[in-house]
Scaffold this active site. Sequence first.
Site, PDB file in Angstrom:
ATOM      1  CB  VAL A  13      -0.752  -0.074   1.264  1.00 20.01           C
ATOM      2  CG1 VAL A  13      -2.085  -1.321   1.453  1.00 20.01           C
ATOM      3  CG2 VAL A  13      -0.081   0.376   1.689  1.00 20.01           C
ATOM      4  CB  SER A  73      -5.958   4.062  16.633  1.00 22.50           C
ATOM      5  OG  SER A  73      -5.959   3.425  18.333  1.00 22.50           O
ATOM      6  CE1 TYR A 103      -0.694   2.176  15.024  1.00 19.51           C
ATOM      7  CE2 TYR A 103      -2.081   3.251  16.881  1.00 19.51           C
ATOM      8  CZ  TYR A 103      -2.348   2.201  15.299  1.00 19.51           C
ATOM      9  OH  TYR A 103      -3.270   1.586  15.355  1.00 19.51           O
ATOM     10  CB  ALA A 104      -0.484   9.896  18.666  1.00 21.28           C
ATOM     11  CB  ALA A 105       2.287  11.238  14.489  1.00 20.15           C
ATOM     12  CB  SER A 106      -0.030   7.387  11.228  1.00 21.29           C
ATOM     13  OG  SER A 106      -0.347   6.205  12.130  1.00 21.29           O
ATOM     14  CE  LYS A 107      -3.687   4.002  12.673  1.00 17.14           C
ATOM     15  NZ  LYS A 107      -4.415   2.893  11.553  1.00 17.14           N
TER      16      LYS A 107
END
Length: 182
Positions: free
Chosen positions: A6, A94, A106-110
């Site tokens: 992806v 999330s 992870y937080a930035a991506s979500k």
Amino acid sequence: LGKLDVTDEASVESFCSFAVERLGGVNVLVNSAGILRDGTLLARQGEQLAKLPLAQWRKVLEVNLTGPFLMTREVAMHMVQGEVEEGVIVNLSSIARAGNPGQSNYAASKSGLDACTRTWALELAPYRIRVAGIAPGVTGTSLLEGISEAALSRLVAESPLGRLGRPEDIWQALRAAGAAVA
């Protein structure tokens, strides 16, 4: 066809063309690919300070944010060109989007995916494509492999339901969003 990456534009384009050709069109996309590469911005290792590696930051954003961008862009194009009666795209985010220690990437991506979800909903509505998001809590999936028993117990204790989420919970939310086929 091989594996879909992806994060690779050509792979996404090839996969989507194959799917449209094979299925005669596409009217549903669920962006569910995601990875964790936890690490604090800085970590003390004895007398030294270690920095979160840029490659670790980039990999999470590539899979969790660039992947949905590429998939949504390509699938939406096929939906519009195929004049779908109604399309639906659901992005799995999330609750960690608000931030957790050790998960800035992870937080930035979500949280970025949440912003894209709202934006794409507005942009794609004229084409009869609904875009929605689901932000599950901690769910018992392969993302939890390698987590310590102590950390897992803490996550369960902090859950309002007193348990981990289950993949079936997400499936029910997808059905409610109109993205799942009965």
